[in-house]
Design a protein around this motif. Structure first.
Motif, mmCIF file in Angstrom:
data_model
loop_
_atom_site.group_PDB
_atom_site.id
_atom_site.type_symbol
_atom_site.label_atom_id
_atom_site.label_comp_id
_atom_site.label_asym_id
_atom_site.label_seq_id
_atom_site.Cartn_x
_atom_site.Cartn_y
_atom_site.Cartn_z
ATOM 1 N N ALA A 49 16.686 -7.732 -65.756
ATOM 2 C CA ALA A 49 17.265 -7.050 -66.917
ATOM 3 C C ALA A 49 18.767 -7.197 -67.033
ATOM 4 C CB ALA A 49 16.950 -5.553 -66.824
ATOM 5 N N TRP A 50 19.220 -6.944 -68.221
ATOM 6 C CA TRP A 50 20.634 -6.838 -68.548
ATOM 7 C C TRP A 50 20.841 -5.507 -69.251
ATOM 8 C CZ3 TRP A 50 25.333 -7.801 -67.627
ATOM 9 C CH2 TRP A 50 26.337 -7.738 -68.621
ATOM 10 N N LYS A 51 21.685 -4.656 -68.637
ATOM 11 C CA LYS A 51 22.008 -3.338 -69.184
ATOM 12 C C LYS A 51 20.763 -2.527 -69.557
ATOM 13 C CE LYS A 51 26.758 -4.069 -70.180
ATOM 14 N NZ LYS A 51 27.848 -4.228 -71.084
ATOM 15 N N MET A 69 20.846 -9.556 -64.581
ATOM 16 C CA MET A 69 21.075 -10.834 -65.260
ATOM 17 C C MET A 69 22.556 -11.204 -65.407
ATOM 18 S SD MET A 69 18.370 -10.600 -68.348
ATOM 19 C CE MET A 69 16.599 -10.703 -68.145
ATOM 20 N N GLY A 70 23.462 -10.259 -65.186
ATOM 21 C CA GLY A 70 24.881 -10.570 -65.386
ATOM 22 C C GLY A 70 25.626 -10.704 -64.076
ATOM 23 N N ALA A 71 26.950 -10.837 -64.197
ATOM 24 C CA ALA A 71 27.780 -10.980 -62.997
ATOM 25 C C ALA A 71 28.027 -9.616 -62.338
ATOM 26 C CB ALA A 71 29.114 -11.614 -63.377
ATOM 27 N N GLY A 72 28.265 -8.609 -63.155
ATOM 28 C CA GLY A 72 28.593 -7.288 -62.612
ATOM 29 C C GLY A 72 27.349 -6.430 -62.460
ATOM 30 N N VAL A 73 27.397 -5.505 -61.494
ATOM 31 C CA VAL A 73 26.219 -4.669 -61.249
ATOM 32 C C VAL A 73 26.496 -3.185 -61.502
ATOM 33 C CG1 VAL A 73 25.184 -6.274 -59.597
ATOM 34 C CG2 VAL A 73 26.737 -4.510 -58.773
ATOM 35 N N VAL A 93 26.020 -18.479 -60.292
ATOM 36 C CA VAL A 93 25.755 -18.705 -61.721
ATOM 37 C C VAL A 93 27.038 -18.568 -62.550
ATOM 38 C CG1 VAL A 93 24.557 -17.744 -63.738
ATOM 39 C CG2 VAL A 93 23.341 -18.004 -61.562
ATOM 40 N N PHE A 94 27.856 -17.575 -62.227
ATOM 41 C CA PHE A 94 28.984 -17.250 -63.107
ATOM 42 C C PHE A 94 30.309 -17.864 -62.658
ATOM 43 C CE2 PHE A 94 25.764 -13.970 -63.272
ATOM 44 C CZ PHE A 94 25.436 -14.040 -64.614
ATOM 45 N N GLY A 95 30.425 -18.118 -61.357
ATOM 46 C CA GLY A 95 31.692 -18.612 -60.815
ATOM 47 C C GLY A 95 32.207 -19.875 -61.493
ATOM 48 N N ALA A 226 37.227 -8.791 -64.819
ATOM 49 C CA ALA A 226 36.402 -7.893 -63.992
ATOM 50 C C ALA A 226 35.743 -6.862 -64.900
ATOM 51 C CB ALA A 226 37.283 -7.238 -62.938
ATOM 52 N N ARG A 227 36.365 -5.722 -65.021
ATOM 53 C CA ARG A 227 35.940 -4.660 -65.926
ATOM 54 C C ARG A 227 37.204 -4.033 -66.482
ATOM 55 N NH1 ARG A 227 31.795 -6.722 -66.229
ATOM 56 N NH2 ARG A 227 29.748 -5.990 -65.564
ATOM 57 N N GLY A 228 37.158 -3.623 -67.742
ATOM 58 C CA GLY A 228 38.341 -3.016 -68.346
ATOM 59 C C GLY A 228 38.877 -1.862 -67.518
ATOM 60 N N PRO A 274 36.224 -12.029 -76.108
ATOM 61 C CA PRO A 274 35.183 -10.987 -76.218
ATOM 62 C C PRO A 274 34.149 -10.991 -75.077
ATOM 63 C CG PRO A 274 34.684 -12.804 -77.669
ATOM 64 C CD PRO A 274 35.950 -13.180 -76.979
ATOM 65 N N HIS A 275 34.611 -10.768 -73.857
ATOM 66 C CA HIS A 275 33.713 -10.663 -72.698
ATOM 67 C C HIS A 275 32.792 -11.892 -72.591
ATOM 68 C CE1 HIS A 275 31.733 -7.590 -69.823
ATOM 69 N NE2 HIS A 275 31.470 -8.824 -69.417
ATOM 70 N N ILE A 276 33.428 -13.037 -72.577
ATOM 71 C CA ILE A 276 32.630 -14.287 -72.539
ATOM 72 C C ILE A 276 32.997 -15.188 -71.357
ATOM 73 C CG2 ILE A 276 31.944 -14.592 -74.954
ATOM 74 C CD1 ILE A 276 35.239 -15.838 -73.403
ATOM 75 N N SER A 277 33.827 -14.682 -70.431
ATOM 76 C CA SER A 277 34.325 -15.596 -69.389
ATOM 77 C C SER A 277 33.209 -16.099 -68.469
ATOM 78 C CB SER A 277 35.416 -14.914 -68.572
ATOM 79 O OG SER A 277 34.901 -13.752 -67.973
ATOM 80 N N GLY A 278 32.143 -15.326 -68.348
ATOM 81 C CA GLY A 278 31.030 -15.777 -67.484
ATOM 82 C C GLY A 278 29.720 -15.517 -68.184
ATOM 83 N N PRO A 279 29.395 -16.321 -69.187
ATOM 84 C CA PRO A 279 28.196 -16.005 -69.977
ATOM 85 C C PRO A 279 26.907 -16.130 -69.162
ATOM 86 C CG PRO A 279 29.218 -18.059 -70.707
ATOM 87 C CD PRO A 279 30.068 -17.530 -69.614
ATOM 88 N N SER A 280 25.971 -15.228 -69.456
ATOM 89 C CA SER A 280 24.647 -15.325 -68.814
ATOM 90 C C SER A 280 23.801 -16.258 -69.653
ATOM 91 C CB SER A 280 23.931 -13.977 -68.825
ATOM 92 O OG SER A 280 24.653 -13.029 -68.136
ATOM 93 N N THR A 281 23.120 -17.182 -69.007
ATOM 94 C CA THR A 281 22.138 -17.981 -69.744
ATOM 95 C C THR A 281 20.838 -17.945 -68.957
ATOM 96 O OG1 THR A 281 22.641 -20.048 -68.646
ATOM 97 C CG2 THR A 281 23.922 -19.565 -70.631
HETATM 98 C C1 OXD Z 1 29.143 -9.195 -66.694
HETATM 99 C C2 OXD Z 1 28.657 -10.418 -67.311
HETATM 100 O O1 OXD Z 1 28.508 -8.657 -65.803
HETATM 101 O O2 OXD Z 1 29.197 -10.774 -68.371
HETATM 102 O O3 OXD Z 1 30.200 -8.744 -67.097
HETATM 103 O O4 OXD Z 1 27.759 -11.038 -66.772
#
Ligand code: OXD
Length: 312
Positions: A49-51, A69-73, A93-95, A226-228, A274-281
């Motif tokens: 899942a994502w969020k 599914m994303g970089a942050g948990v 995946v994101f690095g 990272a996170r705002g 817009p929060h796209i530096s490490g897109p999930s695919t």
């Molecule tokens: C995140 C992401 O976790 O974009 O921020 O994957």
């Protein structure tokens, strides 16, 4: 025996299509919205899942494993998530994406891309402005884990010096020097670019505030991927307005999407992405999930398990 049930929570159906159902079988369900997820979560053993909406964990009596599914948990490690549920990340995946993002925006600064583009728009031959080199510059990566190491390798390939900050400051091959969080100011002081990559935890919330910003060079740029909330936004805006640092490239914000009325949009020393530096695919993350799914079904330990106490 009932087959374990996997719930894939994402609007893009490709995440579910790429689940490789092993011989022993699993049943795969898809939910694209919270109300669809509400109807499926009670039977779910494995959540991909994502969020995922936190209130639904109250019904997740069978849940054993959550693959993020994303970089942050941070969105996953909520108090509502039952304590026995294992959470796994997707390193690798994101690095590579984020390394290109960082190199691109550092180059945007040193190659003075904005200056030349502005001059072009005015048909002006501006040859008194010269580009600068990334080679020899220092980048300090705050939160140097697997993504940070990808960034460090890319930076070193361009001749940059890499300093890192981590909880304990243990040596990392890719960094010339590591500092524990308690000595972060020493690493910030030397940086031409500060890249924020730390996970959002109670300890890191607001860690980049007026004190941290005050030790940075006035020529330095802050890059937040990272996170705002790891940055104290008002302290940052003040430092930028007063030119106490040169600028900021911000991909993440306290509130996302960044509201149209937010002053950051208009600041000439700020880049907003817009929060796209490490897109999930789906394609990139599927092998990580499928590998762990096979392990799960074989009763073997999962890989990339998050330490829920540490928050990453
Ligand atoms: C995140 C992401 O976790 O974009 O921020 O994957």
């Amino acid at each position: 025996m009932a087959r374990p049930s996997v719930l894939v929570y994402h609007a893009d159906r490709r995440y579910a299509e790429l689940v490789r159902v092993p011989k022993r079988g699993v049943s795969v369900r898809i939910a694209a919205t919270p109300s669809e997820a509400a109807g499926a979560i009670a039977d779910t053993e494995i959540l991909y899942a994502w969020k995922f909406p936190a209130p639904l964990y109250a019904r997740a009596g069978r849940l054993k494993w959550l693959q993020v599914m994303g970089a942050g948990v941070d969105w996953a490690l909520v108090p509502e998530l039952p304590p026995h549920v294992q959470v796994t990340r997707a390193p690798g995946v994101f690095g590579p994406w984020m390394a290109e993002y960082v190199v691109a925006w550092c180059s945007w600064v040193t190659q003075r891309m904005k200056v030349y583009r502005d001059a072009q728009r005015q048909r002006r031959w501006d040859d008194h402005v010269l580009p600068d080199r990334l080679g020899g510059k220092t980048v300090t990566i705050v939160g140097l884990g697997d993504i940070g190491r990808d960034i460090a390798r890319a930076a070193r390939a361009l001749g940059m010096r890499v300093l890192g900050v981590s909880r304990r400051g243990r040596p990392v091959r890719e960094a010339t020097r590591m500092y524990p969080v308690a000595a972060m100011a020493r690493a910030l002081r030397e940086a031409d670019f500060v890249v924020l990559l730390l996970p959002l935890t109670p300890e890191t919330r607001g860690i980049i505030g007026a004190d941290a910003l005050s030790v940075m060079k006035s020529s330095a740029w802050l890059i937040n991927i990272a996170r705002g909330a790891v940055v104290n936004e008002s302290a940052l805006m003040e430092a930028l307005e007063q030119r106490r640092i040169a600028g900021a490239v911000l991909d993440v914000f306290d509130r996302e999407p960044l509201p149209p009325s937010h002053p950051l949009w208009k600041m000439d020393n700020v880049v907003v992405t817009p929060h796209i530096s490490g897109p999930s695919t789906a394609d990139a993350i599927a092998p990580v999930f499928n590998d762990n799914l096979a392990r799960y079904l074989a009763g073997r330990p999962l890989r990339h398990v998050v330490d829920r106490r540490q928050g990453y």
